[in-house]
Design an enzyme around this catalytic site. Structure first.
Site, mmCIF file in Angstrom:
data_model
loop_
_atom_site.group_PDB
_atom_site.id
_atom_site.type_symbol
_atom_site.label_atom_id
_atom_site.label_comp_id
_atom_site.label_asym_id
_atom_site.label_seq_id
_atom_site.Cartn_x
_atom_site.Cartn_y
_atom_site.Cartn_z
ATOM 1 N N TYR A 111 -31.299 93.205 -29.572
ATOM 2 C CA TYR A 111 -31.899 92.023 -30.189
ATOM 3 C C TYR A 111 -33.344 91.888 -29.727
ATOM 4 C CZ TYR A 111 -32.104 87.052 -31.654
ATOM 5 O OH TYR A 111 -32.422 85.856 -32.240
ATOM 6 N N CYS A 112 -34.283 91.854 -30.680
ATOM 7 C CA CYS A 112 -35.702 91.626 -30.402
ATOM 8 C C CYS A 112 -36.223 92.673 -29.409
ATOM 9 C CB CYS A 112 -35.904 90.206 -29.890
ATOM 10 S SG CYS A 112 -37.631 89.708 -29.730
ATOM 11 N N LEU A 113 -36.759 92.265 -28.264
ATOM 12 C CA LEU A 113 -37.247 93.232 -27.272
ATOM 13 C C LEU A 113 -36.128 94.161 -26.828
ATOM 14 C CD1 LEU A 113 -39.388 90.959 -24.898
ATOM 15 C CD2 LEU A 113 -40.071 92.048 -27.021
ATOM 16 N N GLY A 171 -33.821 95.277 -28.694
ATOM 17 C CA GLY A 171 -33.690 96.298 -29.727
ATOM 18 C C GLY A 171 -34.758 97.364 -29.618
ATOM 19 N N PHE A 212 -31.431 93.925 -34.225
ATOM 20 C CA PHE A 212 -31.702 92.585 -34.756
ATOM 21 C C PHE A 212 -33.175 92.254 -34.527
ATOM 22 C CE2 PHE A 212 -27.146 91.285 -33.329
ATOM 23 C CZ PHE A 212 -26.601 91.991 -34.394
#
Length: 577
Positions: free
Chosen positions: A308-310, A312, A336
């Site tokens: 998720y975000c960083l 990911g 994500f």
């Protein structure tokens, strides 16, 4: 007494000065700001044609507006002189259509439109500097909006008359409470939503801990589970429980109830002693340590990795390094709102240039980490109306205090970032774009995203200010594997916390195979129909299609290899302040 060499002493003095300055500028580099405005002013002064156009524009519009204003005094059904943008909610209340507030709001919108024209399309100004000047002008205009002042806001005046001024009294109470909490750094009261009691309550055990992560293994709730487990790598800028909020919108609970074994990384909140943790540590002590632990509990099975975000972005780096080293433990990769190409990384790039990064590095060098308040300030600037001005109007002028919900509680629970890691992250990824360019090094050897061969499921959100969907979409041009891409309604966080049954949710989904031709994002969004509902369901079905069957649930940890349960979920690291 040890004396510093003269060059090092001079560098230290410079860093100390920058760190002191940074406390007053909220981490913004004065040199970067001055360069941007100087670039704009010099090129504006050398563009007499643009200046004459601007003068003609304001004179012509002011003349027309004067006539419109006189008509607006007696014609309540008069068409607006300036129509607000589609997502501008400031003047939607019917009271703004009454005189004189219709004139006040329309005058503001007219001048806002003029400043937009004045700060863009100046010949010769670099795009980065133009974006900075335009952004700064927008911040000043947001601050000067008539909605922010009681005497020019008819909604505030109307409520003041009807309540006898109680809204202003209640707003003053709220302001004093906020000042007290800020100055004294008071914790939340027992009545507020609490981690482990109201949110992050899915049962599980911490089965591994090192200086950087705790690994949570969630308890099964079905008689059999999918053979391949799921590892979730959240962003280290916030706490992991964004994906395990209240029971009704917990992604972890959603997956566990549908027969999946779920593991979650919970990041340690770094302090001064962690200043030298770097990106390689986040790879080795973070993702790889979690994968190694899962492989001891469930050996010889693939792992569905989710970032998720960083988290990911970090997971993409790890997946590329694993592919380079012939490590085949990944069964699939889900991302994500994760960027892998940072050439168009949205308005966060306003805070990324050589001057700004050098200045930020000196501030982090002084503290040993990037402070949560500085990060929160940057995100607040990106959405100043939603996160600052509308909140101040609602709470301090209208006296309407919205109760805290689970997502608001999570949003206020930020973590710090180590000096060395964050410096490397910003320089190598945001500034130099090393990952997309094939220059990023893992253990002194370059990696390439094109080496990843496992299927990928990527999710972007339509109104994301942190990772714009067109920037996330660039992975379709970087990965050489099957990619299922989803564009969902909502923003960076609300679009991901999109449980089944959530009203007004919709998404678009499409598949690009390795042999398919690249489709530009503008064509992709036109060619894929919108589906009502939550994207969680097609994602779970996708994971099931890439799994090999059902097995008995694994035990909590593996005592033989030292992975015995340490403490119940949510663990200790998530509670660190």
């Amino acid at each position: 007494m040890t004396r510093l060499p003269m060059p090092e002493l001079k560098t230290t003095v410079d860093r100390m000065i920058h760190a002191i300055e940074g406390r007053m500028t909220k981490g913004l580099s004065p040199a970067s700001q001055i360069l941007a405005f100087t670039d704009w002013l010099i090129h504006m002064a050398h563009s007499p044609g643009k200046i004459s156009e601007m003068a003609e524009n304001i004179l012509r519009k002011n003349s027309a507006f004067l006539i419109w204003s006189m008509r607006a005094a007696w014609d309540p059904d008069l068409e607006p002189f300036i129509r607000p943008l589609k997502d501008d909610r400031r003047f939607r209340d019917p009271l703004w259509s009454q005189f004189p507030y219709n004139v006040i709001s329309q005058s503001f919108l007219m001048h806002e439109q003029w400043w937009n024209y004045a700060t863009t399309n100046i010949p010769g100004v670099s795009s980065h500097h133009e974006n900075m000047v335009h952004f700064a002008a927008r911040q000043w205009l947001d601050m000067a909006s008539p909605t922010n002042f009681a005497h020019t806001n008819p909604v505030v005046l109307d409520k003041t008359l009807k309540s006898g001024g109680m809204n202003l009294y209640q707003g003053m109470q709220k302001l004093l409470e906020d000042i007290q909490h800020t100055l004294l750094e008071q914790p939340q009261s027992e009545a507020d939503i609490q981690v482990g009691r109201d949110i992050a309550v899915t049962p599980g055990q911490v089965i591994y801990r090192n200086r950087l992560i705790e690994l949570i293994q969630y308890s099964p709730s079905t008689e059999t589970v999918a053979a391949e487990p799921i590892l979730i790598v959240p962003a280290w800028i916030m706490k992991y429980y964004i994906l395990d909020l209240s029971p009704h919108n917990s992604m972890v609970k959603f997956l566990v109830e549908r027969g999946h074994t779920v593991y979650m990384i919970s990041w340690h909140n770094p302090g001064v002693d962690d200043r030298d943790l770097d990106m390689q540590d986040y790879i080795d002590l973070g993702v790889m340590a979690a994968l190694d632990s899962i492989s001891q509990i469930q050996p010889q099975v693939g792992i569905h990795a989710v970032g998720y975000c960083l988290g990911g972005t970090l997971l993409s780096i790890c997946a590329a390094a694993m592919a380079r080293d012939n490590d085949s433990r990944l069964q699939s990769l889900t991302l994500f709102t994760a960027q892998t190409d940072f050439t168009e990384a949205g308005e966060l790039m306003l805070f990324i240039d050589e001057s700004q990064l050098s200045y930020m590095e000196d501030i982090m060098w002084d503290k040993g980490y990037l402070d949560t308040k500085q990060m929160a300030g940057a995100f607040m600037l990106l959405r100043s109306y939603d996160l600052l001005w509308s909140r101040m109007v609602n709470e301090y002028l209208l006296g309407e205090v919205a109760p805290m919900n689970d997502l608001m509680t999570w949003n206020a629970d930020a973590t710090r970032m180590p000096y060395k890691m964050h410096s490397q992250y910003l320089r190598q990824l945001f500034l130099n774009n090393d990952l997309a360019s094939g220059r990023y090094l893992v253990k002194d050897r370059p990696i390439s995203l094109r080496d990843i061969r496992v299927p990928v499921f990527a999710v972007a959100t339509q109104t994301d200010h942190v990772a714009p969907w067109r920037s996330v979409y660039k992975l379709n041009d970087l990965f050489n594997t099957e990619i299922t891409f989803v564009l969902t309604s909502g923003g960076h966080n609300a679009g991901i916390v999109s449980e089944p049954g959530h009203p007004r949710r919709h998404y678009q989904i499409g598949v690009q195979r390795a042999e398919d031709k690249y489709i530009p994002p503008s064509e992709w969004i036109q060619n894929h129909p919108s589906h009502q509902g939550s994207w969680w369901e097609p994602w779970r079905e996708w994971i099931s299609r890439h799994s090999s069957g059902q097995v008995a649930p694994p035990s909590a940890g593996n005592p033989e290899s030292g992975l015995a349960p340490l403490t119940p979920a949510p663990g200790l690291y998530v509670l660190e302040k």
